[in-house]
Design a protein around this motif. Structure first.
Motif, PDB file in Angstrom:
ATOM      1  N   VAL A 233       0.656  -0.898  -0.076  1.00  0.00           N
ATOM      2  CA  VAL A 233      -0.363  -0.045   0.577  1.00  0.00           C
ATOM      3  C   VAL A 233       0.644   1.364   0.602  1.00  0.00           C
ATOM      4  CG1 VAL A 233      -0.983   1.050   0.965  1.00  0.00           C
ATOM      5  CG2 VAL A 233      -1.872  -1.596   1.061  1.00  0.00           C
ATOM      6  N   GLY A 234       1.486   0.986   0.807  1.00  0.00           N
ATOM      7  CA  GLY A 234       2.766   3.134   0.694  1.00  0.00           C
ATOM      8  C   GLY A 234       3.253   2.780  -0.529  1.00  0.00           C
ATOM      9  N   PHE A 235       3.782   1.791  -1.294  1.00  0.00           N
ATOM     10  CA  PHE A 235       4.307   1.681  -2.324  1.00  0.00           C
ATOM     11  C   PHE A 235       3.643   2.741  -3.282  1.00  0.00           C
ATOM     12  CE2 PHE A 235       8.126  -0.899  -1.216  1.00  0.00           C
ATOM     13  CZ  PHE A 235       9.889  -0.141  -1.638  1.00  0.00           C
ATOM     14  N   TRP A 236       2.235   2.246  -3.134  1.00  0.00           N
ATOM     15  CA  TRP A 236       1.773   2.544  -4.388  1.00  0.00           C
ATOM     16  C   TRP A 236       0.874   3.775  -4.341  1.00  0.00           C
ATOM     17  CZ3 TRP A 236      -4.626   1.511  -3.122  1.00  0.00           C
ATOM     18  CH2 TRP A 236      -5.281   1.771  -4.327  1.00  0.00           C
TER      19      TRP A 236
ATOM     20  N   ALA B 118       2.623   6.065  -2.468  1.00  0.00           N
ATOM     21  CA  ALA B 118       3.833   7.013  -2.692  1.00  0.00           C
ATOM     22  C   ALA B 118       4.059   7.134  -4.095  1.00  0.00           C
ATOM     23  CB  ALA B 118       5.047   6.360  -1.824  1.00  0.00           C
ATOM     24  N   GLY B 119       3.452   6.415  -5.259  1.00  0.00           N
ATOM     25  CA  GLY B 119       3.964   6.368  -6.132  1.00  0.00           C
ATOM     26  C   GLY B 119       3.024   6.591  -7.430  1.00  0.00           C
ATOM     27  N   SER B 120       1.624   7.347  -7.153  1.00  0.00           N
ATOM     28  CA  SER B 120       0.535   7.200  -7.943  1.00  0.00           C
ATOM     29  C   SER B 120       0.073   8.582  -7.445  1.00  0.00           C
ATOM     30  CB  SER B 120      -0.418   5.850  -7.413  1.00  0.00           C
ATOM     31  OG  SER B 120      -1.975   6.447  -8.224  1.00  0.00           O
ATOM     32  N   PRO B 121       0.346   9.748  -7.987  1.00  0.00           N
ATOM     33  CA  PRO B 121      -0.760  11.065  -7.963  1.00  0.00           C
ATOM     34  C   PRO B 121      -2.302  11.160  -7.393  1.00  0.00           C
ATOM     35  CG  PRO B 121       0.977  10.961  -9.330  1.00  0.00           C
ATOM     36  CD  PRO B 121       1.276  10.120  -8.955  1.00  0.00           C
ATOM     37  N   GLU B 122      -2.779   9.868  -8.597  1.00  0.00           N
ATOM     38  CA  GLU B 122      -4.087   9.745  -8.554  1.00  0.00           C
ATOM     39  C   GLU B 122      -4.672   9.402  -7.400  1.00  0.00           C
ATOM     40  OE1 GLU B 122      -2.233   9.066 -10.921  1.00  0.00           O
ATOM     41  OE2 GLU B 122      -2.083   9.595 -12.547  1.00  0.00           O
ATOM     42  N   VAL B 123      -3.881   8.064  -6.167  1.00  0.00           N
ATOM     43  CA  VAL B 123      -3.919   7.483  -4.949  1.00  0.00           C
ATOM     44  C   VAL B 123      -4.159   8.824  -4.597  1.00  0.00           C
ATOM     45  CG1 VAL B 123      -4.042   5.670  -3.691  1.00  0.00           C
ATOM     46  CG2 VAL B 123      -3.648   5.597  -5.977  1.00  0.00           C
ATOM     47  N   ARG B 124      -3.281   9.404  -4.141  1.00  0.00           N
ATOM     48  CA  ARG B 124      -2.988  10.871  -3.407  1.00  0.00           C
ATOM     49  C   ARG B 124      -4.310  11.519  -3.142  1.00  0.00           C
ATOM     50  NH1 ARG B 124       1.938   9.864  -4.462  1.00  0.00           N
ATOM     51  NH2 ARG B 124       2.389  11.999  -6.318  1.00  0.00           N
TER      52      ARG B 124
ATOM     53  N   ASN C 105      -3.634   1.249   7.093  1.00  0.00           N
ATOM     54  CA  ASN C 105      -3.666   2.658   7.212  1.00  0.00           C
ATOM     55  C   ASN C 105      -2.406   3.248   7.737  1.00  0.00           C
ATOM     56  OD1 ASN C 105      -6.272   3.189   7.695  1.00  0.00           O
ATOM     57  ND2 ASN C 105      -6.391   1.700   9.627  1.00  0.00           N
ATOM     58  N   VAL C 106      -0.580   1.526   8.190  1.00  0.00           N
ATOM     59  CA  VAL C 106       0.577   2.296   8.246  1.00  0.00           C
ATOM     60  C   VAL C 106       0.948   1.973   6.830  1.00  0.00           C
ATOM     61  CG1 VAL C 106       2.480   1.251   8.842  1.00  0.00           C
ATOM     62  CG2 VAL C 106       0.443   0.981  10.389  1.00  0.00           C
ATOM     63  N   GLY C 107       0.093   2.052   6.194  1.00  0.00           N
ATOM     64  CA  GLY C 107       0.942   2.047   4.334  1.00  0.00           C
ATOM     65  C   GLY C 107       0.267   3.465   3.668  1.00  0.00           C
ATOM     66  N   VAL C 108      -0.803   3.907   3.937  1.00  0.00           N
ATOM     67  CA  VAL C 108      -1.619   4.685   3.044  1.00  0.00           C
ATOM     68  C   VAL C 108      -0.215   6.445   3.756  1.00  0.00           C
ATOM     69  CG1 VAL C 108      -3.191   6.191   3.076  1.00  0.00           C
ATOM     70  CG2 VAL C 108      -3.708   4.231   3.077  1.00  0.00           C
ATOM     71  N   SER C 109      -0.383   6.132   5.819  1.00  0.00           N
ATOM     72  CA  SER C 109       0.922   7.080   5.870  1.00  0.00           C
ATOM     73  C   SER C 109       1.754   7.282   6.077  1.00  0.00           C
ATOM     74  CB  SER C 109       0.122   6.862   7.477  1.00  0.00           C
ATOM     75  OG  SER C 109      -0.977   7.210   8.108  1.00  0.00           O
TER      76      SER C 109
ATOM     77  N   GLY D 169       2.991   6.201   2.870  1.00  0.00           N
ATOM     78  CA  GLY D 169       3.416   5.983   1.296  1.00  0.00           C
ATOM     79  C   GLY D 169       2.898   7.528   0.878  1.00  0.00           C
ATOM     80  N   LEU D 170       1.969   8.308   1.964  1.00  0.00           N
ATOM     81  CA  LEU D 170       1.968  10.242   1.653  1.00  0.00           C
ATOM     82  C   LEU D 170       3.212  10.664   2.130  1.00  0.00           C
ATOM     83  CD1 LEU D 170      -2.158  10.150   3.341  1.00  0.00           C
ATOM     84  CD2 LEU D 170      -0.692  10.491   0.529  1.00  0.00           C
ATOM     85  N   MET D 171       3.504  10.087   3.737  1.00  0.00           N
ATOM     86  CA  MET D 171       5.156  10.953   4.335  1.00  0.00           C
ATOM     87  C   MET D 171       6.246  10.539   2.977  1.00  0.00           C
ATOM     88  SD  MET D 171       3.964  12.096   6.798  1.00  0.00           S
ATOM     89  CE  MET D 171       5.950  12.512   7.862  1.00  0.00           C
ATOM     90  N   PHE D 172       6.407   9.812   2.836  1.00  0.00           N
ATOM     91  CA  PHE D 172       7.273   9.509   1.658  1.00  0.00           C
ATOM     92  C   PHE D 172       7.514   9.733   1.011  1.00  0.00           C
ATOM     93  CE2 PHE D 172       8.793   5.914   4.328  1.00  0.00           C
ATOM     94  CZ  PHE D 172      10.619   6.038   4.826  1.00  0.00           C
TER      95      PHE D 172
END
Length: 330
Positions: free
Chosen positions: A117-120, A122-128, A193-197, A199-202
């Motif tokens: 989830v974190g890589f997803w 962090a690497g996708s502006p659409e997801v963010r 939840n950890v992955g989303v946080s 991903g956003l921070m990284f």
């Protein structure tokens, strides 16, 4: 001595002694006499086993059985300090140790989902963009994530963290009654939840802030959650695949043992909550805060594997029904 033949010949007597010992508060006069007779016979068996074999499991089983039977016969209550010591050196660590494969599996599954989830993210502006507006994400990344750990008084924050983490762990244990099936979903939600946080921070170049704030308390906190999940899933698996033991007996034994995990995790999660409230938001340099978290994690794992392995070799299971509530006076 043929150990297998010896066990086969005398197991009925051992099982009967264990049964009488467990019912020690409700025995008839004849059963009390039988208890004393079996105690003497099994004591002789233990002496024979010790002199003829190095089977530590068998020696541990008979030694524990003799100790409980002797305590039941003499009938004096064990000191509270002795019961407290037994819990922390036997009951809790042996269950944690016996759950180690489920424990490791829970940790690896959680890590896989969180990283995916974190890589997803962090690497996708659409997801963010789907997670929040640019202003909302800027507020979360640059302010809310760090201020979460310091905006409340340390005491009340530690209590809130402890209650929240205890609730997650309690869910894992309670869901064992449903064969443990909901537990992976609980882990998945928390991992996501950890992955989303993360991903956003990284993704915003704040990975060092994320790790510096999460690592001090997160290692011990997540380890406790993984242990609760492991105990719950292991108990649930007893319903699905009991092996060569009666399903009801195994389920009851492991169910009582899980209570040891629940009691131990209350303290473990309290410690992680104190670290989160006092160390994570402290002005200490990042390396010092991370060192505190890593030290707490290593200390906990060393404690479990030292005392747990020792108790497991002695034949302990963590079943509270097997814990002696009396000690011999003779």
């Amino acid at each position: 001595m043929d150990v297998d033949a010896f066990v086969l010949a005398h197991s009925p007597a051992w099982n009967r002694l264990e049964e009488l010992t467990k019912r020690r508060r409700n025995l008839t006069g004849a059963e009390i006499d039988e208890l004393v007779d079996l105690y003497q016979r099994v004591s002789t068996h233990l002496s024979m086993v010790r002199s003829a074999t190095t089977d530590a499991v068998l020696v541990g089983r008979l030694s524990g059985l003799i100790a409980r039977a002797r305590a039941a016969i003499t009938g004096e209550r064990a000191p509270l300090g002795s019961e407290f010591l037994r819990f922390w050196t036997v009951s809790f660590p042996v269950v944690a140790y016996d759950c180690r494969r489920w424990w490791l599996g829970s940790a690896l599954g959680f890590l896989f989902v969180a990283l995916l989830v974190g890589f997803w993210v962090a690497g996708s502006p659409e997801v963010r963009a789907a997670i929040g507006t640019p202003a909302e994400l800027e507020q979360l990344i640059n302010h809310d994530f760090a201020s979460y750990y310091s905006e409340n008084p340390a005491g009340s924050f530690a209590l809130r963290v402890w209650v929240n983490n205890a609730w997650v762990a309690a869910q894992c244990i309670v869901f064992a009654i449903l064969a443990g099936l909901p537990i992976p979903w609980v882990l998945f939600q928390n991992a996501a939840n950890v992955g989303v946080s993360g991903g956003l921070m990284f993704g915003a170049g704040k990975g060092d802030v994320f790790l510096g704030l999460l690592t001090p308390h997160g290692l011990l906190e997540l380890t406790a959650v993984f242990l609760a999940a492991a105990a719950g899933m292991r108990l649930g698996w007893s319903v699905i695949s009991p092996g060569d033991r009666p399903r009801g007996q195994l389920l009851a034994e492991r169910g009582r043992a899980v209570m040891s995990v629940a009691g131990g995790l209350v303290v473990v999660l309290l410690i992680s909550g104190l670290i989160e409230a006092l160390v994570t938001p402290s002005p200490l340099p990042t390396w010092a805060r991370i060192t505190v978290g890593v030290t707490a994690e290593i200390a906990f794992l060393a404690y479990v594997f030292h005392f747990g392995a020792k108790a497991s070799r002695a034949g302990e299971t963590g079943d509270i029904d097997d814990a002696p509530d009396v000690v011999p006076t003779a």
